[in-house]
Scaffold this motif. Structure first.
Motif, PDB file in Angstrom:
ATOM      1  N   LEU A 153     -67.932  28.500  20.161  1.00 44.12           N
ATOM      2  CA  LEU A 153     -67.805  29.228  18.788  1.00 44.12           C
ATOM      3  C   LEU A 153     -68.791  30.552  18.629  1.00 44.12           C
ATOM      4  CD1 LEU A 153     -66.759  26.522  16.166  1.00 44.12           C
ATOM      5  CD2 LEU A 153     -65.159  28.068  17.647  1.00 44.12           C
ATOM      6  N   PRO A 154     -69.977  30.247  18.951  1.00 45.97           N
ATOM      7  CA  PRO A 154     -70.878  31.429  19.173  1.00 45.97           C
ATOM      8  C   PRO A 154     -70.565  32.268  20.201  1.00 45.97           C
ATOM      9  CG  PRO A 154     -71.916  29.441  18.457  1.00 45.97           C
ATOM     10  CD  PRO A 154     -70.716  28.984  19.169  1.00 45.97           C
ATOM     11  N   LEU A 155     -70.125  32.008  21.183  1.00 42.59           N
ATOM     12  CA  LEU A 155     -69.710  33.039  22.264  1.00 42.59           C
ATOM     13  C   LEU A 155     -68.385  33.586  21.856  1.00 42.59           C
ATOM     14  CD1 LEU A 155     -67.308  32.272  24.593  1.00 42.59           C
ATOM     15  CD2 LEU A 155     -68.835  30.442  25.218  1.00 42.59           C
ATOM     16  N   MET A 156     -67.334  32.920  21.428  1.00 44.54           N
ATOM     17  CA  MET A 156     -66.351  33.573  20.749  1.00 44.54           C
ATOM     18  C   MET A 156     -66.690  34.806  19.708  1.00 44.54           C
ATOM     19  SD  MET A 156     -63.609  30.566  20.363  1.00 44.54           S
ATOM     20  CE  MET A 156     -62.405  29.840  21.581  1.00 44.54           C
ATOM     21  N   MET A 157     -67.674  34.493  18.796  1.00 37.15           N
ATOM     22  CA  MET A 157     -68.206  35.510  17.584  1.00 37.15           C
ATOM     23  C   MET A 157     -68.746  36.665  18.509  1.00 37.15           C
ATOM     24  SD  MET A 157     -69.541  32.499  15.131  1.00 37.15           S
ATOM     25  CE  MET A 157     -70.202  33.868  14.022  1.00 37.15           C
ATOM     26  N   LEU A 158     -69.502  36.351  19.831  1.00 38.99           N
ATOM     27  CA  LEU A 158     -70.223  37.418  20.275  1.00 38.99           C
ATOM     28  C   LEU A 158     -68.940  38.311  20.996  1.00 38.99           C
ATOM     29  CD1 LEU A 158     -73.042  35.441  22.138  1.00 38.99           C
ATOM     30  CD2 LEU A 158     -73.360  37.370  20.567  1.00 38.99           C
ATOM     31  N   LYS A 159     -68.108  37.680  21.602  1.00 43.21           N
ATOM     32  CA  LYS A 159     -67.087  38.501  22.152  1.00 43.21           C
ATOM     33  C   LYS A 159     -66.379  39.405  21.108  1.00 43.21           C
ATOM     34  CE  LYS A 159     -64.634  40.051  25.319  1.00 43.21           C
ATOM     35  NZ  LYS A 159     -65.136  41.064  26.375  1.00 43.21           N
TER      36      LYS A 159
END
Length: 340
Positions: A153-159
């Motif tokens: 979920l954090p990497l999705m938010m970063l994307k």
């Protein structure tokens, strides 16, 4: 990005690691939708369109002149990504540098399925015994899925927030359906991880969660091309034409070529041959190709006469730092984000 409160955003990424409960289905779908939208609307300047006007399999940053950080397999290690963002590899820290368009971060894939020997291996084995007995939702699987979502979920938010400066390639573990199709093979290592995760998500969440995670995976590119180097999840098994990589959804073997190659399986000289097909003006004989997929001891392993560098050590948190001028030193520029 000008309206983003960077401090508040950074704090929001810690939420999932610290949550006592699993994230809700609505939250997962909302965050995944934001990342999918970013992936489907990537600029063709760096992600050429495929045959159906969808984003292609290639990220082309051949003209980029800024620091690049490559991240190996994450495998449900939320601290890895968070420590990278706070590190001063690019000053004052990587997150700030991304927000100011001074740094690009590219992850080689494999977000799900903890692979650290020891505690994680034992967790899988206990969960497997429960799964075999029909207990799909057991404490060990809840711990595993917590770590998976606290990473994804954090990497999705970063994307979503930094679409041009944060990238995640498809690895062989980006296969939430546990399918043997679309360039995927069903996965197992310590247990029957692929099927166990699918069964858990179907029971605890629903097909809506599975669908959105699958859509995210199917939107991911498979190759990153830069001025002096390239990167994919696994070693290129054989060279493909540039257009074939862009149109990767047309041919399952293209996806397999960059995500499943075992040590010793690649054609001799596949790196130089692939570079020539991607960029005929590049110095193919001195071009470096980075990847993860197969674990290494220490900080790196060399293959293809030093042209292919593996840097995935599941017991460490090492990243590759290529400087803005394209320079890289294998001894000095594979660095840990653990700090002192």
């Amino acid at each position: 990005m000008g309206s983003l409160d960077l401090k508040e955003f950074r704090s929001s990424l810690d939420k999932f690691k610290d949550m006592a409960e699993l994230p809700s289905e609505n939250e997962i779908i909302k965050i995944a939708d934001g990342a999918i939208n970013a992936l489907e609307n990537e600029l063709p300047d760096y992600r050429p369109k495929a045959y159906k006007k969808t984003p292609g399999g290639l990220l082309d940053f051949s003209s980029l002149e800024q620091d690049v950080i490559l991240v190996p397999d994450l495998h449900a290690r939320p601290d890895f990504l968070l420590k990278l963002l706070d590190s001063d590899i690019v000053e004052p820290n990587v997150l700030t540098a991304m927000s100011e368009d001074r740094c690009t971060v590219l992850c080689v894939g494999d977000c799900f399925h903890a692979e650290t020997p020891g505690k994680c291996a034992e967790r899988w084995k206990k969960a497997y015994r429960s799964w075999q007995a029909g207990e799909i939702d057991c404490p060990e699987m809840r711990e595993e899925i917590h770590d998976c979502f606290a990473t994804e979920l954090p990497l999705m938010m970063l994307k979503k927030e930094f679409p041009k400066n944060f990238h995640f390639l498809k690895g062989n573990h980006e296969n939430i359906l546990n399918e043997n199709d679309h360039g995927n093979y069903a996965f197992y290592k310590y247990a029957n991880e692929g099927q166990m995760v699918y069964d858990f998500l179907e029971k605890v969440y629903s097909q809506a969660t599975i669908h959105v995670l699958n859509s995210f995976e199917k939107s991911l590119p498979i190759v990153g091309l830069f001025k002096t180097f390239a990167v994919s999840h696994a070693e290129p098994c054989m060279p493909y034409e540039r257009k074939e990589i862009i149109d990767y959804r047309k041919n399952n073997s293209v996806i397999l070529n960059f995500t499943w190659t075992d040590n010793g399986e690649a054609q001799d000289g596949s790196i130089s041959a692939q570079v020539k097909k991607l960029n005929g003006n590049a110095d193919a004989e001195h071009f470096i190709w980075f990847g993860g997929h197969r674990p290494v001891k220490g900080r790196y392993a060399l293959r293809q006469r030093g042209q292919y560098i593996q840097f995935h050590n599941p017991m460490q948190m090492n990243v590759v730092h290529v400087h803005a001028d394209g320079s890289f030193n294998v001894e000095a520029d594979i660095v840990s984000v653990l700090g002192d």
